[in-house]
Design a protein around this motif. Structure first.
Motif, mmCIF file in Angstrom:
data_model
loop_
_atom_site.group_PDB
_atom_site.id
_atom_site.type_symbol
_atom_site.label_atom_id
_atom_site.label_comp_id
_atom_site.label_asym_id
_atom_site.label_seq_id
_atom_site.Cartn_x
_atom_site.Cartn_y
_atom_site.Cartn_z
ATOM 1 N N SER A 183 88.194 -18.425 88.428
ATOM 2 C CA SER A 183 88.930 -17.225 88.821
ATOM 3 C C SER A 183 88.298 -15.968 88.230
ATOM 4 N N GLY A 184 87.833 -16.060 86.989
ATOM 5 C CA GLY A 184 87.168 -14.921 86.351
ATOM 6 C C GLY A 184 85.851 -14.596 87.034
ATOM 7 N N ILE A 185 85.120 -15.637 87.439
ATOM 8 C CA ILE A 185 83.845 -15.428 88.139
ATOM 9 C C ILE A 185 84.090 -14.778 89.494
ATOM 10 N N ARG A 186 85.082 -15.275 90.220
ATOM 11 C CA ARG A 186 85.401 -14.700 91.538
ATOM 12 C C ARG A 186 85.797 -13.236 91.424
ATOM 13 N N SER A 187 86.566 -12.921 90.396
ATOM 14 C CA SER A 187 86.991 -11.536 90.192
ATOM 15 C C SER A 187 85.794 -10.624 89.945
#
Length: 212
Positions: A183-187
């Protein structure tokens, strides 16, 4: 640029470290292969590995690196010039093999060629990214503000255009060992896409690719 150096010859390692630091590069030096293994999650732009070092050999470390990261340039430096050893180094994924003794200029040149092939990547609408300065420029050649993580992500993707960079590699390189999750990477990907052309960063299975 951030370099991991594995070398147990103190005099040689200090010369190499000083040479690259004078060029403005960051060098993390390790004499022990196992200690270097623990550090590879910190995100490096280049690996320079001696073979015969304590605890874990440079070749074993190279195998571990390639299990996690297929793209980051790796140079083997060794006095072992047996054909079998050199062949193993290339089979395990090294990009170049430098036989000791060597001139420091030789190593400097190899790093320049392998790790800094492209100095600038052009995007659409006149945008470009300077790899040496880690700066994004718009169509008027004005700099676009980037966070440190946005810079590291763009640098990582720009170093290997048209090749998929895995989620694990992105996490290791951008967050330097901190576990952040998908989720952090996608953000982060979403924020970077908003600053350049969206289609330039393509979603792949288990990673992302910069299309150039």
């Amino acid at each position: 640029m951030k370099i991991l150096l594995l070398e147990d010859n103190v005099n040689l390692a200090e010369i190499i470290k000083e040479m690259f630091e004078e060029k403005g590069l960051s060098v993390d030096w390790f004499q022990d292969g196992q200690e270097a293994l623990y550090a590879i999650i910190n995100g490096y732009d280049c690996f320079i590995l001696d073979i015969n070092v304590p605890t874990l050999s440079g070749l074993k470390l190279l195998e571990e690196i390639r299990d996690r990261d297929r793209n980051t340039p790796t140079i083997i430096i060794s006095s072992n010039i047996e054909l079998e050893t050199i062949q193993k180094a290339y089979v395990h994924g090294c990009n170049d093999f430098l036989k000791k003794p060597f001139y420091i200029y030789e190593l400097e040149r190899k790093v320049d060629l392998l790790c800094k092939n492209e100095k600038k990547i052009d995007f659409c609408n006149g945008f470009s990214y300077n790899l040496e300065e880690e700066m994004l420029f718009d169509e008027k050649n004005d700099s676009v503000k980037l966070t440190q993580k946005e810079k590291r992500l763009l640098t990582l993707l720009c170093k290997t255009p048209n090749k998929t960079v895995t989620l694990e590699t992105i996490e290791q390189y951008v967050w330097e060992g901190e576990i952040v999750g998908i989720s952090g990477i996608r953000s982060l990907i979403k924020r970077v896409r908003s600053k350049i052309c969206k289609e330039f960063i393509q979603t792949e299975n288990y990673g992302y690719k910069l299309v150039n």
